[in-house]
Design a protein around this motif. Structure first.
Motif, PDB file in Angstrom:
ATOM      1  N   VAL A 286       0.924  -1.145  -0.121  1.00  0.00           N
ATOM      2  CA  VAL A 286      -0.112   0.006  -0.148  1.00  0.00           C
ATOM      3  C   VAL A 286       0.673   1.217  -0.130  1.00  0.00           C
ATOM      4  N   SER A 287       0.372   2.390  -0.583  1.00  0.00           N
ATOM      5  CA  SER A 287       0.809   3.742  -0.536  1.00  0.00           C
ATOM      6  C   SER A 287      -0.169   4.303   0.466  1.00  0.00           C
ATOM      7  N   ILE A 288       0.418   5.209   1.627  1.00  0.00           N
ATOM      8  CA  ILE A 288      -0.275   5.704   2.374  1.00  0.00           C
ATOM      9  C   ILE A 288      -0.180   7.089   2.243  1.00  0.00           C
ATOM     10  N   CYS A 289      -1.224   7.973   1.873  1.00  0.00           N
ATOM     11  CA  CYS A 289      -1.057   9.393   1.496  1.00  0.00           C
ATOM     12  C   CYS A 289      -2.288  10.196   2.168  1.00  0.00           C
ATOM     13  N   THR A 290      -2.470   9.815   3.469  1.00  0.00           N
ATOM     14  CA  THR A 290      -3.232  10.246   4.321  1.00  0.00           C
ATOM     15  C   THR A 290      -2.854  11.657   5.041  1.00  0.00           C
ATOM     16  N   TRP A 291      -3.607  12.127   5.843  1.00  0.00           N
ATOM     17  CA  TRP A 291      -3.061  13.253   6.784  1.00  0.00           C
ATOM     18  C   TRP A 291      -1.921  12.700   7.804  1.00  0.00           C
ATOM     19  N   ASN A 292      -1.212  13.401   8.150  1.00  0.00           N
ATOM     20  CA  ASN A 292       0.150  12.963   8.811  1.00  0.00           C
ATOM     21  C   ASN A 292      -0.265  12.363  10.144  1.00  0.00           C
ATOM     22  N   ASN A 293      -1.474  12.718  10.725  1.00  0.00           N
ATOM     23  CA  ASN A 293      -1.810  12.158  12.162  1.00  0.00           C
ATOM     24  C   ASN A 293      -2.386  10.850  12.197  1.00  0.00           C
ATOM     25  N   SER A 294      -2.555  10.298  10.801  1.00  0.00           N
ATOM     26  CA  SER A 294      -2.964   8.664  10.842  1.00  0.00           C
ATOM     27  C   SER A 294      -2.050   8.008  10.147  1.00  0.00           C
ATOM     28  N   HIS A 295      -0.736   8.494   9.881  1.00  0.00           N
ATOM     29  CA  HIS A 295       0.303   7.686   9.378  1.00  0.00           C
ATOM     30  C   HIS A 295       0.572   6.393  10.117  1.00  0.00           C
ATOM     31  N   ALA A 296       1.001   6.807  11.430  1.00  0.00           N
ATOM     32  CA  ALA A 296       1.403   5.712  12.274  1.00  0.00           C
ATOM     33  C   ALA A 296       0.189   4.463  12.330  1.00  0.00           C
ATOM     34  N   GLU A 297      -0.736   4.964  12.660  1.00  0.00           N
ATOM     35  CA  GLU A 297      -2.018   4.021  12.770  1.00  0.00           C
ATOM     36  C   GLU A 297      -2.359   3.162  11.674  1.00  0.00           C
ATOM     37  N   ILE A 298      -2.195   3.762  10.360  1.00  0.00           N
ATOM     38  CA  ILE A 298      -2.528   3.005   8.954  1.00  0.00           C
ATOM     39  C   ILE A 298      -1.327   2.118   8.892  1.00  0.00           C
ATOM     40  N   SER A 299       0.047   2.676   8.961  1.00  0.00           N
ATOM     41  CA  SER A 299       1.181   2.003   8.681  1.00  0.00           C
ATOM     42  C   SER A 299       1.118   0.548   9.511  1.00  0.00           C
ATOM     43  N   ILE A 300       0.915   0.690  10.930  1.00  0.00           N
ATOM     44  CA  ILE A 300       0.936  -0.405  11.732  1.00  0.00           C
ATOM     45  C   ILE A 300      -0.129  -1.207  11.338  1.00  0.00           C
ATOM     46  N   ALA A 301      -1.217  -1.029  10.967  1.00  0.00           N
ATOM     47  CA  ALA A 301      -2.441  -1.948  10.584  1.00  0.00           C
ATOM     48  C   ALA A 301      -2.060  -2.683   9.375  1.00  0.00           C
ATOM     49  N   ALA A 302      -1.504  -1.953   8.387  1.00  0.00           N
ATOM     50  CA  ALA A 302      -1.099  -2.440   7.190  1.00  0.00           C
ATOM     51  C   ALA A 302       0.169  -3.539   7.261  1.00  0.00           C
ATOM     52  N   LEU A 303       1.005  -3.258   8.144  1.00  0.00           N
ATOM     53  CA  LEU A 303       2.107  -4.220   8.376  1.00  0.00           C
ATOM     54  C   LEU A 303       1.568  -5.321   9.066  1.00  0.00           C
ATOM     55  N   ARG A 304       0.784  -5.137  10.082  1.00  0.00           N
ATOM     56  CA  ARG A 304       0.366  -6.202  10.630  1.00  0.00           C
ATOM     57  C   ARG A 304      -0.772  -7.071   9.777  1.00  0.00           C
ATOM     58  N   ALA A 305      -1.381  -6.671   8.767  1.00  0.00           N
ATOM     59  CA  ALA A 305      -2.130  -7.310   7.841  1.00  0.00           C
ATOM     60  C   ALA A 305      -1.256  -7.962   6.906  1.00  0.00           C
ATOM     61  N   GLY A 306       0.068  -7.838   6.968  1.00  0.00           N
ATOM     62  CA  GLY A 306       0.842  -8.495   5.944  1.00  0.00           C
ATOM     63  C   GLY A 306       1.300  -7.775   4.621  1.00  0.00           C
ATOM     64  N   LYS A 307       0.915  -6.502   4.917  1.00  0.00           N
ATOM     65  CA  LYS A 307       1.327  -5.737   3.295  1.00  0.00           C
ATOM     66  C   LYS A 307       2.627  -4.885   3.606  1.00  0.00           C
ATOM     67  N   ASN A 308       3.296  -4.771   2.648  1.00  0.00           N
ATOM     68  CA  ASN A 308       4.400  -3.848   2.600  1.00  0.00           C
ATOM     69  C   ASN A 308       3.877  -2.390   2.378  1.00  0.00           C
ATOM     70  N   VAL A 309       4.630  -1.418   2.907  1.00  0.00           N
ATOM     71  CA  VAL A 309       4.100  -0.077   3.001  1.00  0.00           C
ATOM     72  C   VAL A 309       4.986   0.984   2.370  1.00  0.00           C
ATOM     73  N   LEU A 310       4.455   1.724   1.683  1.00  0.00           N
ATOM     74  CA  LEU A 310       5.153   3.271   1.244  1.00  0.00           C
ATOM     75  C   LEU A 310       4.344   4.004   2.037  1.00  0.00           C
ATOM     76  N   CYS A 311       5.042   4.819   2.836  1.00  0.00           N
ATOM     77  CA  CYS A 311       4.340   5.743   3.763  1.00  0.00           C
ATOM     78  C   CYS A 311       4.932   7.208   3.105  1.00  0.00           C
ATOM     79  N   GLU A 312       4.100   8.054   3.029  1.00  0.00           N
ATOM     80  CA  GLU A 312       4.398   9.679   2.820  1.00  0.00           C
ATOM     81  C   GLU A 312       5.255  10.200   3.937  1.00  0.00           C
ATOM     82  N   LYS A 313       5.941  11.029   3.757  1.00  0.00           N
ATOM     83  CA  LYS A 313       6.667  11.738   4.680  1.00  0.00           C
ATOM     84  C   LYS A 313       5.779  12.731   5.353  1.00  0.00           C
TER      85      LYS A 313
END
Length: 352
Positions: free
Chosen positions: A69-96
């Protein structure tokens, strides 16, 4: 695995650069997209012929087709979504930036370790074509030991408003939005030395200057002239354990004559101007030499850099290369950014 199935979360303006880059990569299939705004996400899905559409990122992550997944959301949701994605078995590209706080960054890093999945931080300027050229000079030792860098990204009138101007969602203003690019690029080119101390200042003097007329600037989709809780500008001196130092200043709003971008690095055998155009300085036979590399794009090529960043992520997911922007780099940058804000708030130098 020869093809990577991608899901994208967050269809704001930066997502277009991700989507265009994925669409141009023959190893990629865009299979899912998500946004809180249902009309916007359906428009995006139609534009890029994406079959699965969601308004809840958890539902996208539950789709077994999605591999990364690419995460292109507000900064305050980056950690929550990244952690959920990783734990769901996805690789992650998180916007700075990776997230807002050091605690969040450490939680994301732990999730990477626990799952064994990949997280690449969206430091797109590392992927610019001029940086690829410069890195060859640096890695060959042509600049010697880099001991000083300075970076300045000045917008005279450039507060995008909306979530960018809301500290709760963004984590800050120009420092965390554009300063992160300048600091990270210098730190990367300097060899990622360990930080010793940070001294910073932030200023809230001008506000978003929504009164200004006859001068156009980028405005976020949710621009609200009445909302602004972030700094106008910030500056910092960052000292490293190896004795090197970095000076940086960035602004959304400043009484400057022009917008400007300047990023320079200096070593004991040579130096380089990175922004606005790549130029290298050295000595030969007791004479100072300016070297102007003959490359198609000597400055920062916005979409081209995103294309290379996405290609790099895809190849990392496919196991062809190791990412050059791992989660550890994201953690270190959040430590630096938070230390600058802390230094400014407390009026003292922060020691690591």
């Amino acid at each position: 695995m020869s093809e990577l199935k991608i899901g994208l979360i967050g269809t704001g303006s930066i997502s277009e650069s991700h989507l265009q880059a994925y669409q141009a990569n023959p190893k990629v299939q865009l299979v899912a997209v998500c946004d809180l705004n249902e009309n916007r996400v359906r428009d995006t899905a139609a534009k890029y012929n994406i079959p699965h559409v969601y308004t809840d990122y958890r539902e996208l992550l539950a789709n077994p087709e999605v591999q990364a997944v690419s995460i292109c959301t507000w900064n305050n949701s980056h950690a929550e979504i990244s952690i959920a994605a990783l734990r769901a078995g996805k690789n992650v590209l998180c916007e700075k930036p990776l997230c807002k706080t050091v605690d969040e960054a450490l939680q994301v890093e732990q999730a990477v370790r626990d799952t064994g999945k990949l997280l690449q931080v969206g430091y797109v300027r590392r992927h610019a074509s001029n940086i690829a050229v410069l890195k060859k000079f640096i890695d060959a030792g042509d600049l010697g030991s880099i001991y000083y860098a300075k970076a300045s990204l000045i917008r005279r009138l450039g507060n995008p408003g909306g979530w960018f101007a809301d500290r709760e969602r963004s984590g800050g203003g120009p420092l965390i939005d554009i300063g992160v690019h300048a600091i990270d690029l210098c730190w990367y080119l300097m060899g990622k030395p360990k930080v010793k101390s940070v001294s910073g200042n932030t200023y809230n003097k001008l506000g978003n200057r929504s009164n200004i007329q006859n001068y156009e600037f980028y405005q976020a989709a949710d621009y609200d002239a009445s909302l602004n809780t972030v700094e106008d500008m910030a500056n910092a001196l960052i000292r490293f354990e190896n004795g090197a130092s970095l000076m940086v200043d960035v602004s959304f709003s400043l009484h400057a004559k022009d917008n400007s971008a300047q990023i320079n690095i200096y070593g004991d055998k040579g130096g380089a101007e990175v922004e606005p155009l790549l130029s290298i300085v050295t000595e030969r036979h007791d004479t100072i030499i300016n070297i102007d590399p003959q490359i198609s794009t000597p400055g920062f090529d916005f979409q081209g850099a995103f294309n290379r960043e996405i290609d790099h992520f895809v190849d990392s997911c496919l196991g062809l290369i190791d990412t050059n922007s791992p989660v550890e780099d994201g953690v270190e940058m959040i430590k630096i950014l938070n230390a600058i804000y802390q230094s400014a708030a407390e009026g003292r130098e922060i020691h690591f």
